[in-house]
Write a protein that holds these residues in place. Structure first.
Motif, short mmCIF file in Angstrom:
data_model
loop_
_atom_site.label_atom_id
_atom_site.label_comp_id
_atom_site.label_asym_id
_atom_site.label_seq_id
_atom_site.Cartn_x
_atom_site.Cartn_y
_atom_site.Cartn_z
N UNK A 321 0.85 -1.19 0.00
CA UNK A 321 0.00 0.00 0.00
C UNK A 321 0.88 1.24 0.00
N UNK A 322 1.88 1.22 0.87
CA UNK A 322 2.83 2.33 0.91
C UNK A 322 3.68 2.36 -0.35
N UNK A 323 4.06 1.16 -0.82
CA UNK A 323 4.97 1.08 -1.95
C UNK A 323 4.43 1.76 -3.19
N UNK A 324 3.14 1.59 -3.49
CA UNK A 324 2.59 2.22 -4.68
C UNK A 324 2.60 3.74 -4.55
N UNK A 325 2.51 4.24 -3.33
CA UNK A 325 2.56 5.70 -3.14
C UNK A 325 3.95 6.25 -3.47
N UNK A 566 17.89 3.68 -12.95
CA UNK A 566 17.84 5.13 -13.16
C UNK A 566 17.25 5.85 -11.96
N UNK A 567 17.01 5.12 -10.86
CA UNK A 567 16.53 5.73 -9.63
C UNK A 567 15.03 5.79 -9.48
N UNK A 568 14.30 5.13 -10.36
CA UNK A 568 12.84 5.17 -10.29
C UNK A 568 12.29 4.04 -9.41
N UNK A 569 11.13 4.31 -8.82
CA UNK A 569 10.37 3.27 -8.13
C UNK A 569 9.29 2.83 -9.11
N UNK A 570 9.32 1.55 -9.49
CA UNK A 570 8.56 1.08 -10.65
C UNK A 570 7.42 0.16 -10.23
N UNK A 616 -5.61 4.48 -8.74
CA UNK A 616 -5.60 5.74 -7.99
C UNK A 616 -6.06 5.58 -6.55
N UNK A 617 -7.01 4.66 -6.29
CA UNK A 617 -7.43 4.42 -4.91
C UNK A 617 -6.26 3.88 -4.07
N UNK A 618 -5.50 2.96 -4.67
CA UNK A 618 -4.36 2.40 -3.95
C UNK A 618 -3.30 3.47 -3.72
N UNK A 619 -3.06 4.29 -4.75
CA UNK A 619 -2.09 5.37 -4.62
C UNK A 619 -2.51 6.32 -3.51
N UNK A 620 -3.78 6.67 -3.48
CA UNK A 620 -4.29 7.58 -2.45
C UNK A 620 -4.15 6.96 -1.05
N UNK A 621 -4.45 5.66 -0.93
CA UNK A 621 -4.31 4.99 0.36
C UNK A 621 -2.85 4.99 0.82
N UNK A 622 -1.95 4.71 -0.11
CA UNK A 622 -0.54 4.70 0.24
C UNK A 622 -0.05 6.06 0.68
N UNK A 623 -0.48 7.10 -0.01
CA UNK A 623 -0.08 8.45 0.37
C UNK A 623 -0.67 8.85 1.71
#
Length: 842
Positions: A321-325, A566-570, A616-623
């Protein structure tokens, strides 16, 4: 033995359609039965016998901790041990009000246990509903059972996308190819014929087969090797890593501060008896323990996971959950993500000199396949089988991008990517004919259609090698339905500064057309076959392009590695077996609920209904989790820093610790505990910023130190004008055996002044951390201030907490607290990273 059926639920066996190869089972020796030869699999009685013997494919992996582990994890912690020991000592003194922190300790543990248990039940139920399944033949029927219910000697049927659940020897194979990367590290598909041994932990990428399960459960190879890529790997969590680091720091601080606190309090209040020493020392050490930090972090993760299940998102690892954020690049597979994943046959455009009726019959014959891929399945829905007798099958493979079949008395027909078939060497068609065909392919692909080439040969294929006389016969067009929510979802990611990379095995022009439909700035699409193998060169291409077509499974994996380098979280989304390796190596793997079992098994998140719009729901939860946990962590660490400064200052200037444990219980409740619970669960749309632990230490430590200095100042000033003279303190203020409180209110005044100052500074820290303000936050802070005031003005509460503050002392302590709050504001404004984090909040 009859041919493999397409039955997915228990029921009568279905006779094979024309042209399907039949399986022929011979005698097979297995550890369970020496002469198991029946072609209809085990009987129900034999299955029950093996279950009773424990010969079941049950694995050790679990979706969550057991109830006993949950209780131990929430109760048997180092900080609970410290607080428990202090609670016992305070209880021995008889000052029960000062042991109130013990009740908080019990409540915290109880909340953690209940919350995790409820989340466990929900997640276990979902995991059970979405558990991997296996096709077995029992009592003459093809049945779908949970993989954990497979027993030794079961006759297992394998199809494309399945995971091999147990070890055994193939008794039948129809072009079966396995991905054995989990075992060997080699990602190339490996063909397997009848008599070959196959291992659990591999997955089917092409063809089909049947075998008897010989080694199951703990005896299976995949469960006996230590370096198995299928082995569970925990998703990296910056929050959990930072919290664990913080707890290690705090543990060492407590180890060093405890003897200092005891020694200094023995020096200053030892003449009042050992009870006073214990109480004052306990107060200092209690302030060093972040008793609710781990609880609130765990609760935030758990409730986020449960909340997402209501939106049909199965969280297989809580840190995901945090990771996707933290993700800043999302790699999408077009089919099944941007599109609905189901293609429809549109038309077959016969090329010059080819018979349209024969082409339609050839398509129907190719589609009459028990292991048809998506393209052939779409054709089969429209074109019926002509009754041709199939003599050889070369199943579709995502690496070579074509399939083929030979038919008795007829041509061999090949269906695949136009670029691949037209590049066959040698190619009998004249170059100008090939150029015209390529132009037609480009024209059709530009319109958003999916285009495959149907070609013919008079050669009989014996392996996966294109024949030399391959002649183009028709262009087959299929259409894909773009998901209605894809455009809004991609627009959301663009607003959140998350880059999108569309990675597909289809024609790059077709992929670009779909990308434009959903609002992507596709730029120049890239044909992955032209990409370099060098990672540095690949990083440059990925940085400047968005759409990639004709990408192989190995390249998808290489893309993930290059972006990470390249330093990205994928994050990688996908639904097919060809996505499994990339999902495994991505920081966050997201599988579609209707995807292959092998894909879902390695993903951290599964979109149960296959809707990309849930991301987007998962992203919002992670954030929300990241932002809110950072808020509450600041509160707890500030309290720890305040207590350390107060302990050291009290030891340095030889004064009693300013508080009783009950004072800190009050302050912790109204400025940290209750607000932290609401802040941890409230909305928060702050974008992710790296440096979680650094920001906490840069703000919380100096703010807590400021609070500690203000408290000592307020205590000393209050002692000079209020309270009881030092030479009378032992007689009027010492805690007697069995006494619940000190009745002389003058004894309470110095501690009351320090408490008012501490409340003032910490309320301002709370205000800073709650920015930007919303109505609910204002109500929360106002309610907490109201509770603090009630503790001073309500006689019962004042007596319980030993609080008494004449009005001049109140104003004096508030002034010192206001000065401390002003310094806290300066600390906040001098911390650019902290202010930046606040400006990005909800």
């Amino acid at each position: 033995m009859p041919a493999a059926t397409r039955v997915d639920t228990p029921g009568p066996r279905v006779p094979p359609r024309s042209g399907r190869p039949a399986y022929d089972n011979g005698p097979v020796t297995t550890p369970g039965d020496a002469t198991l030869t029946r072609p209809d699999g085990l009987t129900s009685a034999e299955v029950a016998d093996r279950v009773a013997r424990g010969a079941v494919n049950r694995l050790s992996e679990r979706t969550s901790r057991s109830i006993g582990e949950i209780v131990r994890a929430n109760v048997l912690t180092r900080f609970n041990a410290i607080l428990g020991a202090l609670f016992v000592l305070v209880m021995v003194t008889g000052s029960f009000a000062d042991g109130l922190f013990g009740i908080v300790l019990v409540v915290n543990s109880a909340i953690g246990i209940v919350q995790e248990y409820l989340a466990k039940r929900k997640l276990d139920q979902l995991a059970l509903l979405n558990a991997p399944t296996t096709r077995v033949l029992r009592d003459g029927e093809v049945r779908v059972v949970a993989t954990t219910e497979v027993v030794q000697d079961d006759l297992i049927e394998l199809r494309t996308g399945d995971e091999v659940p147990a070890d055994g020897v193939l008794i039948a194979s129809a072009g079966l190819e396995l991905n054995e990367a989990n075992l060997t590290g080699e990602s190339d598909p490996v063909p397997h014929a009848e008599g070959d041994e196959i291992m659990s932990g591999t997955s089917v990428v092409a063809g089909s087969g049947r075998y008897h399960a010989q080694q199951v459960g703990a005896d299976a190879y995949v469960n006996r090797i230590a370096a198995d890529a299928r082995k569970f790997t925990r998703t990296r969590s910056e929050i959990q890593e930072s919290i664990n680091t913080l707890l290690r720091y705090i543990t060492w601080v407590i180890v060093g501060a405890l003897p200092i606190a005891i020694w200094s309090q023995w020096r200053t209040v030892g003449d009042q008896g050992w009870r006073e020493v214990v109480i004052r020392s306990a107060a200092g050490v209690v302030g060093l323990v972040p008793e609710g930090l781990v609880l609130l972090t765990s609760v935030a993760f758990l409730l986020s996971a449960v909340q997402l299940t209501r939106r049909n998102v199965l969280v297989q690892q809580l840190p995901a959950v945090e990771g996707l954020a933290r993700v800043d690049v999302v790699c999408l597979d077009k089919t099944g993500t941007l599109t609905a994943g189901e293609i429809a046959f549109e038309d077959a455009h016969a090329l010059e000199g080819q018979d349209a009726d024969e082409i339609r019959c050839a398509l129907g014959a190719l589609a009459d396949d028990p292991n048809a891929n998506g393209t052939l399945t779409a054709v089969a829905a429209v074109v019926g089988p002509p009754g041709w007798e199939r003599t050889q099958t070369i199943p579709f493979n995502s690496s070579r991008k074509w399939s083929a079949a030979c038919f008795a008395g007829r041509s061999t027909w090949v269906l695949g990517a136009p670029e691949v078939l037209l590049a066959a060497d040698p190619q009998p068609s004249p170059p100008e004919v090939l150029d015209r065909i390529r132009a037609q392919v480009a024209e059709l692909a530009d319109s958003g259609r999916r285009v495959v080439l149907l070609a013919r040969s008079e050669a009989h294929l014996t392996d996966a090698t294109l024949p030399a006389d391959l002649t183009p016969a028709a262009l087959v067009t299929l259409t894909e339905q773009v998901r209605p929510d894809a455009k809004d979802t991609l627009a959301y990611f663009a607003e959140q500064d998350v880059a999108i990379k569309v990675i597909s095995g289809d024609n790059p022009v077709t992929v670009a057309s779909v990308g434009r439909t959903v609002g992507l700035d596709v730029g120049e699409p890239v044909d992955a076959r032209t990409l370099p193998d060098d990672e540095d060169a690949l990083r440059e291409v990925l940085a400047t392009h968005t759409v990639f077509g004709r990408v192989t499974p190995e390249q998808k994996r290489a893309f993930v590695h290059a972006l990470q380098a390249d330093g990205h979280v994928v994050a990688m989304t996908g639904d097919g077996v060809n996505d499994a390796l990339a999902l495994k190596d991505a920081d966050i793997g997201v599988a579609m609920g209707n995807g292959a079992q092998a894909t879902k098994a390695v993903a951290e998140l599964v979109l149960l209904d296959g809707r990309f719009s849930h991301l987007p729901d998962v992203l919002a939860e992670g954030r929300r989790v990241i932002g809110n946990v950072e808020r509450v962590a600041n509160l707890f660490v500030a309290k720890n820093a305040m207590s350390l400064v107060a302990i050291l200052a009290a030891a340095l200037i030889a004064v009693p610790f300013p508080f009783l444990p009950r004072h800190l219980t009050l302050v912790s409740a109204v400025t940290i505990g209750i607000p932290a619970f609401f802040l941890a669960l409230g909305p928060n749309q702050r974008r992710y910023l790296p440096g979680f632990l650094g920001r906490i230490l840069r703000f919380a430590v100096p703010s807590g130190a400021v609070a500690g200095v203000a408290v000592i100042t307020a205590y000393l000033l209050a002692g000079s004008s209020y309270g009881v003279p030092r030479d009378q303190f032992a007689d009027r203020c010492a805690v007697e055996a069995g006494a619940k409180t000190v009745t002389d209110v003058a004894c309470w005044q110095t501690g009351s002044g320090a408490t008012i100052t501490l409340l003032t500074v910490f309320f301002w820290i709370l205000v800073v951390l709650a920015r930007p303000f919303r109505l609910w936050k204002g109500v929360l802070v106002g309610a907490m201030v109201g509770l603090a005031v009630v503790a001073f003005v309500w006689p019962f509460a004042a007596r319980f907490f030993n609080l008494d503050a004449p009005l001049p002392l109140v104003w004096q302590s508030l002034a010192i607290g206001a000065a401390g709050a002003a310094v806290v504001e300066v600390v906040y404004r001098l911390s650019p990273s902290v202010r930046q984090a606040h400006h990005l909040r909800d």
